[in-house]
Structure formats: structure tokens, C-alpha cells
Scaffold this motif. Sequence first.
Motif, short mmCIF file in Angstrom:
data_model
loop_
_atom_site.label_atom_id
_atom_site.label_comp_id
_atom_site.label_asym_id
_atom_site.label_seq_id
_atom_site.Cartn_x
_atom_site.Cartn_y
_atom_site.Cartn_z
N LEU A 85 -9.50 -1.80 5.02
CA LEU A 85 -8.43 -0.83 4.74
C LEU A 85 -7.29 -1.50 3.98
CD1 LEU A 85 -7.33 2.02 5.07
CD2 LEU A 85 -6.44 1.33 7.30
N GLU A 86 -6.90 -2.68 4.40
CA GLU A 86 -5.84 -3.41 3.69
C GLU A 86 -6.25 -3.71 2.26
OE1 GLU A 86 -4.11 -6.82 5.50
OE2 GLU A 86 -3.31 -5.68 7.19
N ASP A 87 -7.51 -4.10 2.07
CA ASP A 87 -8.00 -4.37 0.72
C ASP A 87 -7.95 -3.11 -0.14
OD1 ASP A 87 -8.46 -7.01 1.42
OD2 ASP A 87 -10.64 -6.75 1.67
N GLN A 88 -8.32 -1.98 0.42
CA GLN A 88 -8.29 -0.71 -0.32
C GLN A 88 -6.86 -0.32 -0.68
OE1 GLN A 88 -10.29 2.09 2.20
NE2 GLN A 88 -12.33 1.35 1.69
N ILE A 89 -5.95 -0.51 0.25
CA ILE A 89 -4.55 -0.17 -0.02
C ILE A 89 -3.99 -1.09 -1.11
CG2 ILE A 89 -2.21 -0.18 0.96
CD1 ILE A 89 -3.54 0.82 3.60
N ALA A 90 -4.26 -2.39 -1.00
CA ALA A 90 -3.79 -3.33 -2.02
C ALA A 90 -4.37 -2.97 -3.38
CB ALA A 90 -4.17 -4.75 -1.63
N GLU A 91 -5.62 -2.59 -3.42
CA GLU A 91 -6.28 -2.21 -4.67
C GLU A 91 -5.62 -0.97 -5.28
OE1 GLU A 91 -8.75 -2.82 -7.79
OE2 GLU A 91 -8.66 -4.12 -6.04
N SER A 92 -5.19 -0.04 -4.43
CA SER A 92 -4.59 1.20 -4.94
C SER A 92 -3.23 0.96 -5.59
CB SER A 92 -4.47 2.23 -3.82
OG SER A 92 -3.46 1.86 -2.91
#
Length: 101
Positions: A85-92
Motif C-alpha cells: 500500500l505504501e508503495d502504491q501511494i508513493a507511486e501515485s
Amino acid sequence: MAGYYKVELDALAQLITQLGESANSMSSAMKQLKDIGPKGSGYAELEQACDDFQDKWGYGIGLIADATGGITEGLSESRKIYEALEDQIAESFKPSGKAGK
């Protein structure tokens, strides 16, 4: 208003490691006590104490070790989910390369 919380992934990983080691230590200690057997140590008092401890605590410690193993597995899965989830948020938040369009 929802409360704020933060998952410390490194601390969670450390907890997972420590719980796993604890479960292994409990299982190992109980196995060693059981393996001493009736004449394993050469000291009657020690053998009796090991037998008494095994009789009184063996089942409960086994349950604790099993539960700890289950908790460790659950925390490992939770950590993977939080990390993804953190990776997805950072990617966004990364620029998309479509500036000005």
C-alpha cells in the motif's frame, strides 16, 4: 474525524522476527526437556524437575508456541499489505510524465 496512525514497517519486521524466534525457542525447550527422559541427565532431581515441568506446562507452552506462530504469520501478511500500500501511494505521487497536457 478519523484518527492518525503510522505503521513502522521496520519495527513490525523486528517484532515478526522476535515472535518467530520465541515460538521456536519455546518448542525447542520443551523438546529438550522431553528428550532428557527418565535417565538422560544423570541427575535424578533434575530429571524429576524436567518431568514435572513438562507435565504441568508442556501442553500450555505448546499452545502458546502455536499461537505465536499464527500471530507471526498474520503479522507477516499484514506487513506485506502495508508495504504494498505504501508503495502504491508513493507511486501515485510521482509525476506521470504528462506535464502540460
